[in-house]
Design a protein around this motif. Structure first.
Motif, PDB file in Angstrom:
ATOM      1  N   ASP A 137     -53.869  52.922  -3.497  1.00  0.00           N
ATOM      2  CA  ASP A 137     -54.340  52.996  -2.120  1.00  0.00           C
ATOM      3  C   ASP A 137     -54.162  51.673  -1.385  1.00  0.00           C
ATOM      4  N   ILE A 138     -53.585  50.683  -2.050  1.00  0.00           N
ATOM      5  CA  ILE A 138     -53.526  49.321  -1.516  1.00  0.00           C
ATOM      6  C   ILE A 138     -52.077  48.888  -1.316  1.00  0.00           C
ATOM      7  N   LEU A 139     -51.816  48.286  -0.173  1.00  0.00           N
ATOM      8  CA  LEU A 139     -50.517  47.726   0.138  1.00  0.00           C
ATOM      9  C   LEU A 139     -50.685  46.205   0.231  1.00  0.00           C
ATOM     10  N   VAL A 140     -49.839  45.447  -0.463  1.00  0.00           N
ATOM     11  CA  VAL A 140     -49.945  43.982  -0.484  1.00  0.00           C
ATOM     12  C   VAL A 140     -48.768  43.393   0.289  1.00  0.00           C
ATOM     13  N   ARG A 141     -49.076  42.550   1.261  1.00  0.00           N
ATOM     14  CA  ARG A 141     -48.049  41.918   2.088  1.00  0.00           C
ATOM     15  C   ARG A 141     -48.454  40.474   2.378  1.00  0.00           C
ATOM     16  N   GLY A 142     -47.667  39.793   3.194  1.00  0.00           N
ATOM     17  CA  GLY A 142     -47.958  38.410   3.556  1.00  0.00           C
ATOM     18  C   GLY A 142     -47.339  37.449   2.570  1.00  0.00           C
ATOM     19  N   ASP A 143     -47.924  36.268   2.464  1.00  0.00           N
ATOM     20  CA  ASP A 143     -47.422  35.233   1.565  1.00  0.00           C
ATOM     21  C   ASP A 143     -47.675  35.614   0.108  1.00  0.00           C
ATOM     22  N   HIS A 144     -46.753  35.226  -0.748  1.00  0.00           N
ATOM     23  CA  HIS A 144     -46.944  35.444  -2.185  1.00  0.00           C
ATOM     24  C   HIS A 144     -47.962  34.429  -2.695  1.00  0.00           C
ATOM     25  N   LEU A 145     -49.060  34.948  -3.218  1.00  0.00           N
ATOM     26  CA  LEU A 145     -50.085  34.096  -3.812  1.00  0.00           C
ATOM     27  C   LEU A 145     -50.257  34.521  -5.267  1.00  0.00           C
ATOM     28  N   PRO A 146     -50.225  33.584  -6.208  1.00  0.00           N
ATOM     29  CA  PRO A 146     -50.357  33.947  -7.622  1.00  0.00           C
ATOM     30  C   PRO A 146     -51.575  34.823  -7.922  1.00  0.00           C
ATOM     31  N   ALA A 147     -52.682  34.597  -7.247  1.00  0.00           N
ATOM     32  CA  ALA A 147     -53.892  35.378  -7.507  1.00  0.00           C
ATOM     33  C   ALA A 147     -53.733  36.848  -7.109  1.00  0.00           C
ATOM     34  N   LEU A 148     -52.718  37.160  -6.303  1.00  0.00           N
ATOM     35  CA  LEU A 148     -52.501  38.546  -5.863  1.00  0.00           C
ATOM     36  C   LEU A 148     -51.527  39.300  -6.757  1.00  0.00           C
ATOM     37  N   THR A 149     -51.010  38.652  -7.785  1.00  0.00           N
ATOM     38  CA  THR A 149     -50.019  39.286  -8.655  1.00  0.00           C
ATOM     39  C   THR A 149     -50.543  40.583  -9.258  1.00  0.00           C
ATOM     40  N   GLU A 150     -51.786  40.591  -9.712  1.00  0.00           N
ATOM     41  CA  GLU A 150     -52.373  41.801 -10.313  1.00  0.00           C
ATOM     42  C   GLU A 150     -52.366  42.969  -9.328  1.00  0.00           C
ATOM     43  N   LEU A 151     -52.643  42.684  -8.067  1.00  0.00           N
ATOM     44  CA  LEU A 151     -52.621  43.732  -7.044  1.00  0.00           C
ATOM     45  C   LEU A 151     -51.198  44.168  -6.716  1.00  0.00           C
ATOM     46  N   THR A 152     -50.282  43.215  -6.687  1.00  0.00           N
ATOM     47  CA  THR A 152     -48.903  43.499  -6.315  1.00  0.00           C
ATOM     48  C   THR A 152     -48.224  44.403  -7.332  1.00  0.00           C
ATOM     49  N   VAL A 153     -48.536  44.226  -8.596  1.00  0.00           N
ATOM     50  CA  VAL A 153     -47.875  44.969  -9.667  1.00  0.00           C
ATOM     51  C   VAL A 153     -48.056  46.471  -9.518  1.00  0.00           C
ATOM     52  N   ASP A 154     -49.271  46.901  -9.187  1.00  0.00           N
ATOM     53  CA  ASP A 154     -49.497  48.342  -9.107  1.00  0.00           C
ATOM     54  C   ASP A 154     -49.945  48.797  -7.718  1.00  0.00           C
ATOM     55  N   GLN A 155     -49.356  48.182  -6.693  1.00  0.00           N
ATOM     56  CA  GLN A 155     -49.688  48.562  -5.329  1.00  0.00           C
ATOM     57  C   GLN A 155     -49.061  49.903  -4.962  1.00  0.00           C
ATOM     58  N   ALA A 156     -49.420  50.402  -3.814  1.00  0.00           N
ATOM     59  CA  ALA A 156     -48.922  51.683  -3.324  1.00  0.00           C
ATOM     60  C   ALA A 156     -47.419  51.638  -3.116  1.00  0.00           C
ATOM     61  N   GLU A 157     -46.786  52.771  -3.331  1.00  0.00           N
ATOM     62  CA  GLU A 157     -45.366  52.903  -3.026  1.00  0.00           C
ATOM     63  C   GLU A 157     -45.185  52.770  -1.522  1.00  0.00           C
ATOM     64  N   ALA A 158     -44.011  52.376  -1.096  1.00  0.00           N
ATOM     65  CA  ALA A 158     -43.741  52.195   0.330  1.00  0.00           C
ATOM     66  C   ALA A 158     -43.919  53.500   1.101  1.00  0.00           C
ATOM     67  N   THR A 159     -43.706  54.615   0.454  1.00  0.00           N
ATOM     68  CA  THR A 159     -43.827  55.912   1.130  1.00  0.00           C
ATOM     69  C   THR A 159     -45.236  56.487   1.056  1.00  0.00           C
ATOM     70  N   ALA A 160     -46.132  55.839   0.355  1.00  0.00           N
ATOM     71  CA  ALA A 160     -47.498  56.331   0.199  1.00  0.00           C
ATOM     72  C   ALA A 160     -48.303  56.100   1.482  1.00  0.00           C
ATOM     73  N   ALA A 161     -49.495  56.650   1.491  1.00  0.00           N
ATOM     74  CA  ALA A 161     -50.400  56.478   2.624  1.00  0.00           C
ATOM     75  C   ALA A 161     -51.558  55.579   2.205  1.00  0.00           C
ATOM     76  N   PRO A 162     -51.352  54.270   2.194  1.00  0.00           N
ATOM     77  CA  PRO A 162     -52.406  53.367   1.725  1.00  0.00           C
ATOM     78  C   PRO A 162     -53.602  53.346   2.672  1.00  0.00           C
ATOM     79  N   ARG A 163     -54.768  53.131   2.090  1.00  0.00           N
ATOM     80  CA  ARG A 163     -56.004  53.007   2.865  1.00  0.00           C
ATOM     81  C   ARG A 163     -56.351  51.552   3.127  1.00  0.00           C
TER      82      ARG A 163
END
Length: 164
Positions: A4-30
């Motif tokens: 349900d999560i889309l990760v964008r913006g600057d690459h921050l190491p702490a966001l890697t866990e979120l980036t790995v299993d984020q929503a597909e580009a075609t999904a409807a993220p909340r």
């Protein structure tokens, strides 16, 4: 959870866990997580300018996608500024964006800025954001949090304390 999560913006190491299993580009993220790296900002004025621009970018995305009901804006200054010095600006911008979206779009959107400077536990950050996205909506809010606050309790717990 993270689908349900889309990760964008600057690459921050702490966001890697979120980036790995984020929503597909075609999904409807909340939720949108927009990382901001303030490490190159040498002055408080530069920090303000950079934060203002990032919040404007997030605002444009939120206005264009009515499925987004959670906006998380984690940022790091990588120790270039004193601890907590960016929180007042982030809090002001979070409140302004929350109110503007409510007024202009007729819908509430969580806007949560998080100073993740010093965050070495991306898994905990992913858990905190994921729990906020999947929790039943009690009340939409705007918050600016420090990493130590977020390690101690959930985003929802902090939000409920702010509304009491």
């Amino acid at each position: 959870m993270s689908s349900d999560i889309l990760v964008r913006g600057d690459h921050l190491p702490a966001l890697t866990e979120l980036t790995v299993d984020q929503a597909e580009a075609t999904a409807a993220p909340r939720a949108l997580v927009w990382g901001i790296d303030l490490g190159e900002c040498a002055t408080r004025t530069a920090v303000k300018r950079h934060l203002r621009q990032a919040f404007a970018d997030v605002s444009g995305i939120a206005r264009a996608d009515d499925r987004l009901v959670h906006l998380f804006i984690p940022y790091t200054h990588r120790g270039a500024m004193p601890p907590g010095s960016c929180l007042p600006n982030a809090a002001r911008l979070a409140m302004k964006l929350h109110v503007a979206l409510e007024r202009e779009l007729g819908r509430d959107v969580d806007v949560v800025a998080i100073d993740i400077t010093g965050c070495e536990n991306g898994e905990l950050l992913r858990e905190r954001i994921g729990a906020a996205v999947s929790a039943p909506v009690a009340q939409r809010s705007d918050l600016a949090l420090s990493w130590p606050e977020l390690t101690a309790q959930s985003i929802r717990s902090i939000a409920m304390q702010h509304h009491l």
